[in-house]
Design a protein around this motif. Structure first.
Motif, PDB file in Angstrom:
ATOM      1  N   LEU A   1       0.833  -1.193   0.000  1.00  0.00           N
ATOM      2  CA  LEU A   1       0.000   0.000   0.000  1.00  0.00           C
ATOM      3  C   LEU A   1       0.872   1.248   0.000  1.00  0.00           C
ATOM      4  CD1 LEU A   1      -2.650  -1.088   2.657  1.00  0.00           C
ATOM      5  CD2 LEU A   1      -2.954  -1.034   0.170  1.00  0.00           C
ATOM      6  N   PHE A   2       0.364   2.318  -0.623  1.00  0.00           N
ATOM      7  CA  PHE A   2       1.126   3.553  -0.744  1.00  0.00           C
ATOM      8  C   PHE A   2       0.277   4.739  -0.303  1.00  0.00           C
ATOM      9  CE2 PHE A   2       2.939   0.578  -3.699  1.00  0.00           C
ATOM     10  CZ  PHE A   2       4.312   0.768  -3.566  1.00  0.00           C
ATOM     11  N   GLU A   3       0.922   5.679   0.370  1.00  0.00           N
ATOM     12  CA  GLU A   3       0.215   6.851   0.853  1.00  0.00           C
ATOM     13  C   GLU A   3      -0.028   7.873  -0.250  1.00  0.00           C
ATOM     14  OE1 GLU A   3       1.954   8.460   4.375  1.00  0.00           O
ATOM     15  OE2 GLU A   3       1.919   6.541   5.445  1.00  0.00           O
ATOM     16  N   THR A   4       0.749   7.804  -1.333  1.00  0.00           N
ATOM     17  CA  THR A   4       0.525   8.693  -2.474  1.00  0.00           C
ATOM     18  C   THR A   4       0.539   7.882  -3.763  1.00  0.00           C
ATOM     19  OG1 THR A   4       2.859   9.186  -2.917  1.00  0.00           O
ATOM     20  CG2 THR A   4       1.738  10.547  -1.268  1.00  0.00           C
ATOM     21  N   VAL A   5      -0.171   8.367  -4.759  1.00  0.00           N
ATOM     22  CA  VAL A   5      -0.177   7.718  -6.066  1.00  0.00           C
ATOM     23  C   VAL A   5       1.189   7.822  -6.708  1.00  0.00           C
ATOM     24  CG1 VAL A   5      -1.234   7.759  -8.361  1.00  0.00           C
ATOM     25  CG2 VAL A   5      -2.633   8.222  -6.335  1.00  0.00           C
ATOM     26  N   GLU A   6       1.878   8.925  -6.466  1.00  0.00           N
ATOM     27  CA  GLU A   6       3.202   9.133  -7.063  1.00  0.00           C
ATOM     28  C   GLU A   6       4.200   8.070  -6.606  1.00  0.00           C
ATOM     29  OE1 GLU A   6       0.772  12.609  -7.411  1.00  0.00           O
ATOM     30  OE2 GLU A   6       1.368  11.510  -5.589  1.00  0.00           O
ATOM     31  N   GLU A   7       4.137   7.672  -5.336  1.00  0.00           N
ATOM     32  CA  GLU A   7       5.013   6.600  -4.844  1.00  0.00           C
ATOM     33  C   GLU A   7       4.761   5.305  -5.605  1.00  0.00           C
ATOM     34  OE1 GLU A   7       5.881   6.578  -0.292  1.00  0.00           O
ATOM     35  OE2 GLU A   7       3.823   7.299  -0.571  1.00  0.00           O
TER      36      GLU A   7
END
Length: 270
Positions: A43-49
């Protein structure tokens, strides 16, 4: 022979600085002969990551999470999604990308399909283990061998019941713990990746109708979702079991044979 050191309690098993994925996968395939690619989920906190992952694919159409997982485990792809890529609230809510709001908790769409009454659907939704909403914006899956989610939050291992019980035996070899899980029925991804992402505990499931219809899960497969820090422990345990002659495939002994010779090979004094 006494153990040279006490086994670590499960809560004391920590994330290593790095993973030797080749050794882990070699161990799984040597001891269990897996036919489906072990994958990771993160899981990622930002789409960019998420989009920064090397050679990541983004869906061109709307999918279930089961399909995204299947693209990694059946096709070997690295795929990243946001909630906009998913077909409905059920998929997004399990991985924390959609609110677990009153509408979701009611489960109205399941009434008369999977459950008889609104009371039944609401009870089902409440029973699901899911990632709390608000922190994460994206998710990615990828084969462990690719090393692109280093480390993933969880690994997903598909196996037959015979392979899976030996996997669990390996996990329990040292620092024994009884493992207990549940089954919510349909939406059983909540029993596997939902629970494992939420609790960071090994989580076994019987994949549901949707996982098999849309995700390509075979009818004889179970799914283990497990934080990767436990995998070296599993491999070590499987090695000890193998040395004791407890290996996959498990050869049938014969239902009418005298069992003493077979049992004696395992339990006689060494």
């Amino acid at each position: 022979m006494a153990d040279t050191a006490p086994a670590k309690a499960w809560e004391d098993i920590t994330e290593p600085e790095s993973y030797d994925w080749n050794a882990i996968l070699d161990g799984l395939n040597t001891y269990l002969r897996l036919r489906t690619t072990p994958i990771g989920m993160k899981l990622f906190e930002t789409v960019e990551e998420m989009e920064a992952i090397k050679r990541i694919r983004r869906p061109g159409s709307i999918h279930t999470t089961d399909q995204i997982v299947g693209q990694a485990s059946r096709l070997g792809w690295t795929v990243g999604i946001t909630v906009e890529d998913l077909v409905g609230a059920q998929c997004g809510a399990v991985i924390g990308l959609h609110p677990q709001d009153d509408e979701w908790l009611g489960g109205e769409r399941m009434k008369g399909v999977w459950y008889e009454t609104e009371t039944d659907t609401a009870a089902h939704q409440a029973a699901m283990e899911v990632v709390p909403y608000g922190r994460y914006k994206a998710m990615a899956v990828s084969p462990l061998a690719a090393g692109r989610l280093d480390p993933p939050d969880i690994a997903l291992i598909y196996a037959t019941p015979a392979q899976m019980i030996l996997f669990i035996n390996g996990l329990q070899w040292a620092g024994y713990r009884k493992l207990e899980w549940g089954c919510v029925g349909e939406s059983s991804c909540a029993d596997s990746w939902g629970r494992a992402l939420k609790t960071r505990e090994p989580s076994l499931s019987i994949p549901c109708f949707a996982e098999r219809r849309y995700g390509g899960v075979m009818e004889d497969e179970l799914l283990m979702a497990i934080p990767p820090k436990f995998l070296p422990k599993v491999i070590e345990g499987l090695g000890h079991l193998s040395a004791n002659g407890l290996r996959y495939p498990i050869p049938p002994y014969g239902i009418q044979s005298d069992a003493r010779a077979g049992l004696g090979a395992s339990y006689s004094d060494k």
